[in-house]
Every structure is written in structure tokens, then in C-alpha cells.
Design a protein around this motif. Structure first.
Motif, PDB file in Angstrom:
ATOM      1  N   GLN A   1      -6.083   9.292   0.075  1.00  0.00           N
ATOM      2  CA  GLN A   1      -6.302   8.055  -0.656  1.00  0.00           C
ATOM      3  C   GLN A   1      -5.120   7.109  -0.493  1.00  0.00           C
ATOM      4  N   ARG A   2      -5.432   5.823  -0.633  1.00  0.00           N
ATOM      5  CA  ARG A   2      -4.393   4.815  -0.638  1.00  0.00           C
ATOM      6  C   ARG A   2      -4.374   4.139  -2.006  1.00  0.00           C
ATOM      7  N   ALA A   3      -3.188   3.744  -2.442  1.00  0.00           N
ATOM      8  CA  ALA A   3      -3.060   3.085  -3.732  1.00  0.00           C
ATOM      9  C   ALA A   3      -2.364   1.744  -3.550  1.00  0.00           C
ATOM     10  N   ARG A   4      -2.889   0.714  -4.228  1.00  0.00           N
ATOM     11  CA  ARG A   4      -2.221  -0.582  -4.249  1.00  0.00           C
ATOM     12  C   ARG A   4      -1.090  -0.535  -5.265  1.00  0.00           C
TER      13      ARG A   4
ATOM     14  N   GLU B   1       0.656   0.996 -10.229  1.00  0.00           N
ATOM     15  CA  GLU B   1      -0.599   1.096  -9.495  1.00  0.00           C
ATOM     16  C   GLU B   1      -1.561   0.065 -10.072  1.00  0.00           C
TER      17      GLU B   1
ATOM     18  N   GLU C   1      -5.742  -1.720 -10.081  1.00  0.00           N
ATOM     19  CA  GLU C   1      -7.157  -1.451  -9.933  1.00  0.00           C
ATOM     20  C   GLU C   1      -7.911  -2.774  -9.927  1.00  0.00           C
TER      21      GLU C   1
ATOM     22  N   TRP D   1       0.845  -1.194   0.000  1.00  0.00           N
ATOM     23  CA  TRP D   1       0.000   0.000   0.000  1.00  0.00           C
ATOM     24  C   TRP D   1       0.880   1.243   0.000  1.00  0.00           C
TER      25      TRP D   1
END
Length: 333
Positions: free
Chosen positions: A290-293, A316, A318, A284
Motif C-alpha cells: 500500500q501507499r499512503a499520502r 496521513e 484520506e 507518497w
């Protein structure tokens, strides 16, 4: 070089088809960061190629390169998870339509019973009617749509001179001592012990049956660290993965090994990475509201040189009805 797709569209496209067969790839993931979603997507999309090729072409939006084969079959090994069905598990990541169609092409190995037998968890909490369920699916290559752009992997197991499949010893039978797996089929007096094999024995037997031109998912190898050392030592787990890497190199196919990064120490995770042929890291990134994988390719022999020569640091990701996929690319200049 023959490649096998991960089943993750944008990643496979950037890799010109996938990863070389004979690879064991560790998916080292922080909780919820995408490693398990990646494994679900890989199993579902690759199975869809055999159960409904038209749907595979529609959802995968993949690539058509020479030397790319989809797996002959897909095997999903659940070490400790006790979900009602594999279809329900896959629906956590892909659409219910894809999960229903893909499940028919996946052999699910539920190893939770031998796992929990080594613990103090009550039997009623984990017992199922069947430990391994082979779900109906496409049995032969002849049943596949001939218009499929991919060739299909063949069973590469050794054939004896008389034309019969070479017999391999059953890893779960009559073991008096295993690598850290102390359950035995006989007691010290030579009498028959209860007919229960230890988790490593069952895992070895499942892998010996599954590996060979196939996609195999192990979810999750770090579950074994929860067991007492006298039952399964961490050294035995690493040796198992090292041996598995050699087996897959010989027989072909692709094995994805899910590892929960926060369930073990950094040195333990490093030992797993060293035993595999490649490692994808899922984490993460936090910042602002916001958090992004993020997916980082730590090592992927035979594939890294296919990526853009710009120094790619991370991707990144989704989630959509086709499961896990990549979005933006992060670069270091």
C-alpha cells in the motif's frame, strides 16, 4: 491574532482554527500526493460557508474559536488548466453536491489563454469564450445566515479621504518591460502592438484584484517554468511570489500556491518556499502493498506552536466526499 481556516477539518482543529491571515502557504506536492486535492477542498469548503452555511456546518464539522474568520470571497486562479468548468475540477475532489453549491461562491480566473499564447500550442486547443468568469454568488455579508459561528472577513483595501476605493494601477497596462515577461503593449517604434498581455502581467492583475480578506488559490505556479526563459524567467516568478507575500501581509487573507514538486528542481522549489510564509509538503510513502499520502508541515509561522508538543513528523491523509482530510499522525520520538 486573526485566523482563517484551511477548510480541512482535522488540520484546522489541531491549529485552533486555521492559519493567521496575511499568510502565503506553498503546497509543494508530488504527483497525486494530495496538494491539489488540499487546494480544491480549501476552495470548496470555504466557499460553501457563504453559499450554503447549513451545508458548511454539516460537512466541515469545524471549530468555533474566537478570532476565526472565513474569507469574504474565494478566488481560484488556473494558470494552464483548461477544464470545462471549475465545478468539474472541484468534483475531482469533493462530492458533486458540494462542488455545485460551492462553485457559486468562487470567482474563477482562467489564465490559460495568455499562458498558451507564449507557446507553440495551436489556438484551437485552448481558446475559451471568456478568460475570467465571475460566477453568481453571495455578494454581501447581510445575505449570510446570522447564526454563522464565524465572523466574515471585510475588504481591507485602502479607502481614500473622499470615501472612494483607492485606485491601483492596472498591472497589465502599457508595460514596456516586465520582470522576465517580455510581451509589450508597444513595439520599438512606439506603435501599438497586438492587444495581448503576457502571462505574468495577467497573473499580477488577477492577484491585485483578488487579494484582500479573501482566500486565493494559484494552481499551479510551477506551470510558469514550462515557458521559455525569454518569456518568463524563474527569477521573475520568485520575485512575483515574494511581492505577493508582502501584498498579502498588508491586505490580509490567505493565499495557497500549488507547486508541482517534480516539475522543478529542488533549488527552484526551495526558492519558492523561501519566498512564501509557510510550506506544506505532500508526498507518497511506499511500503508493502500500500501507499499512503503524507502531509508534512515544513513551516507555518504562528501555527506550529499550537500543535501537540510531541514531535509530529507527518500526517496521513484520506479522501472522502468532503474532500481532503487528515487521518493518522506519524511522530518521531
Amino acid at each position: 491574532m486573526v485566523d482563517m481556516p484551511f477548510g480541512v477539518s482535522r488540520l484546522d482543529s489541531m491549529l485552533d482554527g486555521g492559519v493567521p491571515t496575511g499568510s502565503v502557504v506553498l503546497l509543494a506536492t508530488e504527483p497525486g500526493a494530495g496538494g491539489r486535492k488540499f487546494a480544491h477542498t480549501s476552495a470548496a469548503i470555504n466557499a460553501l460557508a457563504t453559499t450554503n452555511n447549513a451545508a458548511f456546518e454539516h460537512h466541515y464539522r469545524g471549530i468555533d474559536h474566537e478570532g476565526v474568520i472565513v474569507p469574504a470571497t474565494v478566488h481560484y486562479l488556473s494558470v494552464a488548466a483548461t477544464a470545462d468548468s471549475l465545478e468539474a475540477t472541484l468534483t475531482e475532489t469533493v462530492s458533486s453536491e458540494i462542488a455545485a453549491q460551492a462553485t457559486d461562491g468562487i470567482t474563477h480566473h482562467d489564465l490559460s489563454q495568455p499562458y498558451f499564447e507564449a507557446t507553440d500550442v495551436p489556438d484551437a486547443w485552448y481558446q475559451h469564450d471568456e478568460q475570467v468568469s465571475t460566477l453568481p454568488g453571495v455578494d454581501t455579508v447581510e445575505e449570510i445566515d446570522a447564526t454563522d459561528p464565524f465572523e466574515y472577513a471585510e475588504d481591507v483595501r485602502a479607502i481614500t479621504d473622499d470615501g472612494k476605493g483607492e485606485e491601483r494601477p492596472d498591472a497589465a497596462a502599457d508595460e514596456t518591460e516586465t520582470d522576465g515577461d517580455t510581451r509589450s503593449m508597444t513595439d520599438s517604434g512606439g506603435h501599438n502592438a497586438p492587444d495581448t498581455a503576457g502571462i505574468l502581467s495577467v497573473l499580477r492583475a488577477s492577484l491585485d484584484d483578488a487579494v484582500g480578506g479573501n482566500l486565493v488559490v494559484i494552481d499551479a505556479i510551477t506551470d510558469l517554468d514550462d515557458l521559455p526563459d525569454e518569456t518568463v524567467s524563474w527569477e521573475a516568478v520568485v520575485r512575483l511570489l515574494r511581492g505577493l507575500t508582502r501584498l498579502v501581509t498588508d491586505r490580509g487573507g490567505l493565499v495557497l500556491v500549488v507547486a508541482d514538486a517534480e516539475a522543478v528542481t529542488d533549488p527552484q522549489l526551495g526558492s519558492l518556499s523561501a519566498a512564501a510564509t509557510g510550506t506544506l509538503s505532500f508526498s507518497w510513502e511506499t511500503g508493502g502493498s500500500q501507499r499512503a499520502r503524507l502531509l508534512s508541515i515544513r513551516e507555518l509561522p504562528g501555527a506550529l506552536d499550537r500543535l501537540d508538543r510531541d514531535e509530529i513528523a507527518a500526517f496521513e491523509s484520506e479522501l472522502h466526499d468532503r474532500g481532503y482530510d487528515l487521518s493518522n499522525v506519524r511522530k518521531i520520538h
